[in-house]
Design a protein around this motif. Structure first.
Motif, PDB file in Angstrom:
ATOM      1  N   HIS A 119      73.622  53.541  21.186  1.00 36.63           N
ATOM      2  CA  HIS A 119      74.806  52.766  21.522  1.00 36.63           C
ATOM      3  C   HIS A 119      75.856  53.006  20.451  1.00 36.63           C
ATOM      4  O   HIS A 119      75.555  52.935  19.254  1.00 36.63           O
ATOM      5  CB  HIS A 119      74.461  51.273  21.595  1.00 36.63           C
ATOM      6  N   TYR A 141      74.489  53.921  16.931  1.00 36.17           N
ATOM      7  CA  TYR A 141      73.307  53.183  16.508  1.00 36.17           C
ATOM      8  C   TYR A 141      72.133  53.558  17.414  1.00 36.17           C
ATOM      9  O   TYR A 141      72.278  53.608  18.636  1.00 36.17           O
ATOM     10  CB  TYR A 141      73.543  51.674  16.603  1.00 36.17           C
ATOM     11  N   VAL A 179      68.930  52.051  18.658  1.00 36.82           N
ATOM     12  CA  VAL A 179      68.289  50.741  18.758  1.00 36.82           C
ATOM     13  C   VAL A 179      66.835  50.928  19.166  1.00 36.82           C
ATOM     14  O   VAL A 179      66.540  51.616  20.150  1.00 36.82           O
ATOM     15  CB  VAL A 179      69.028  49.853  19.776  1.00 36.82           C
ATOM     16  N   ASP A 231      64.655  45.383  17.926  1.00 37.07           N
ATOM     17  CA  ASP A 231      66.000  45.270  17.360  1.00 37.07           C
ATOM     18  C   ASP A 231      66.895  44.431  18.271  1.00 37.07           C
ATOM     19  O   ASP A 231      66.677  44.331  19.481  1.00 37.07           O
ATOM     20  CB  ASP A 231      66.641  46.642  17.186  1.00 37.07           C
ATOM     21  N   TRP A 232      67.932  43.880  17.660  1.00 37.23           N
ATOM     22  CA  TRP A 232      68.968  43.157  18.391  1.00 37.23           C
ATOM     23  C   TRP A 232      70.290  43.863  18.174  1.00 37.23           C
ATOM     24  O   TRP A 232      70.618  44.267  17.058  1.00 37.23           O
ATOM     25  CB  TRP A 232      69.072  41.710  17.896  1.00 37.23           C
ATOM     26  N   LEU A 233      71.062  43.994  19.246  1.00 40.31           N
ATOM     27  CA  LEU A 233      72.383  44.590  19.196  1.00 40.31           C
ATOM     28  C   LEU A 233      73.404  43.521  19.559  1.00 40.31           C
ATOM     29  O   LEU A 233      73.255  42.827  20.562  1.00 40.31           O
ATOM     30  CB  LEU A 233      72.481  45.748  20.187  1.00 40.31           C
ATOM     31  N   GLN A 293      83.159  50.236  22.546  1.00 38.42           N
ATOM     32  CA  GLN A 293      81.751  50.591  22.659  1.00 38.42           C
ATOM     33  C   GLN A 293      81.525  51.502  23.861  1.00 38.42           C
ATOM     34  O   GLN A 293      82.346  51.578  24.763  1.00 38.42           O
ATOM     35  CB  GLN A 293      80.891  49.333  22.844  1.00 38.42           C
ATOM     36  N   ALA A 318      76.195  45.402  13.647  1.00 33.94           N
ATOM     37  CA  ALA A 318      76.009  45.557  15.088  1.00 33.94           C
ATOM     38  C   ALA A 318      74.530  45.492  15.460  1.00 33.94           C
ATOM     39  O   ALA A 318      74.166  44.952  16.514  1.00 33.94           O
ATOM     40  CB  ALA A 318      76.611  46.878  15.558  1.00 33.94           C
ATOM     41  N   VAL A 319      73.667  46.036  14.606  1.00 33.19           N
ATOM     42  CA  VAL A 319      72.225  46.051  14.887  1.00 33.19           C
ATOM     43  C   VAL A 319      71.492  45.260  13.816  1.00 33.19           C
ATOM     44  O   VAL A 319      71.753  45.413  12.628  1.00 33.19           O
ATOM     45  CB  VAL A 319      71.684  47.492  14.959  1.00 33.19           C
TER      46      VAL A 319
END
Length: 296
Positions: free
Chosen positions: A63, A70, A72, A76-78, A86, A123-124
């Motif tokens: 992403h 990134y 992911v 993980d959380w985005l 984006q 972001a992550v």
């Protein structure tokens, strides 16, 4: 700034709730997203006016947020904030749950505590076990309630969603350390947050640390020390990075000529803007636009 000019520069996406669904929030699995969305549209850079909060369960997802890619991984959380540019990578092998919501759906106290307006947050996020489990439990509860279209009056259902989303964003906001932990000094953190908000508001008006210091009632040295402690760069570098980021957004995702981009960012002419951008980005504005579009 005129709305027509802004739309010409960067494609913006407004929140749109499906028919029969509550306005302001939507929860879906990535499988559901694939079934209803155009993959090509998701892969095109765009600037949503709402939050994307994603927990990845399986597979991998690439992403890109504001020109940084990134990768992911499961667990993980985005979190992509409104106004950030984006685009999604290939969603075919990714599984997880995605929450879309407008900032105004939550009450002001929750928005402040969760720092929804912190566009500089990571972001992550890679949570520890306990923190990740608590956030995921909140997400699962929200997903189940969002799908429960009967059993409660609409107003009650909306309030339940609002409260469950509040729990989720508060959990998600603390999956990483906040600015106070980085700074280690409450006064310095307050100084930085005021400076950060002022830069976000006025970066197209002034690029001088002295102007911000005067407006906020600090010395330039105080601003630089607070910014160095919280963000790892000095105050001038912080301002310049924000200006360059906006320049990259406008150059990459719109067709405005460099002269108009320069005016939008407060430069007297295109020559000064080109020198500024070259010094900080390493390429001219036109070369940057060509490289990004050629790579795409």
């Amino acid at each position: 700034m005129q709305g027509s000019e802004r739309a010409e520069s960067i494609p913006e996406v407004a929140f749109s709730a499906p028919a029969g669904r509550p306005a302001g929030v939507e929860v879906m699995t990535l499988a559901e997203l694939r079934a209803r969305a155009d993959a090509c549209a998701l892969a095109v850079p765009h600037r949503p006016g709402f939050h994307h909060l994603l927990s990845l369960d399986a597979g991998r997802l690439s992403h890109t947020v504001d020109f940084r890619r990134y990768d992911v991984a499961p667990g993980d959380w985005l979190w992509v904030r409104p106004g950030q540019v984006q685009h999604f990578g290939d969603l075919a092998e990714a599984e997880g749950v995605l929450v879309l919501f407008e900032s105004g759906f939550l009450d002001p106290a929750t928005a402040t505590a969760a720092r929804l307006e912190d566009w500089y947050g990571p972001a992550v996020r890679h949570p520890e076990d306990a923190a990740g489990e608590a956030a995921r439990a909140a997400l699962d509860h929200l997903y189940r309630e969002f799908g429960a279209l009967c059993g409660l009056p609409l107003e009650a259902h909306l309030e339940v969603l609002r409260h469950l989303l509040s729990v989720l964003v508060l959990r998600a906001a603390h999956l990483v350390r906040d600015a106070a932990e980085y700074a280690g000094d409450c006064a310095a953190t307050t100084t930085f947050l005021r400076f950060r908000d002022a830069v976000e508001r006025d970066f197209a008006v002034s690029r001088r640390v002295a102007d911000y210091a005067r407006a906020l009632g600090y010395s330039p040295r105080t601003l630089s020390r607070a910014t160095e402690a919280a963000a790892g760069v000095g105050a001038k570098e912080f301002i310049d990075r924000r200006v360059v980021l906006e320049a990259k957004r406008l150059l990459a995702h719109g067709d405005l000529p460099a002269a108009r981009v320069a005016r939008r960012l407060g430069f007297e002419d295109a020559t000064n803007f080109s020198k500024y951008f070259l010094h900080r980005a390493g390429v001219t504005p036109i070369a940057f636009r060509e490289s990004v579009r050629g790579g795409a």
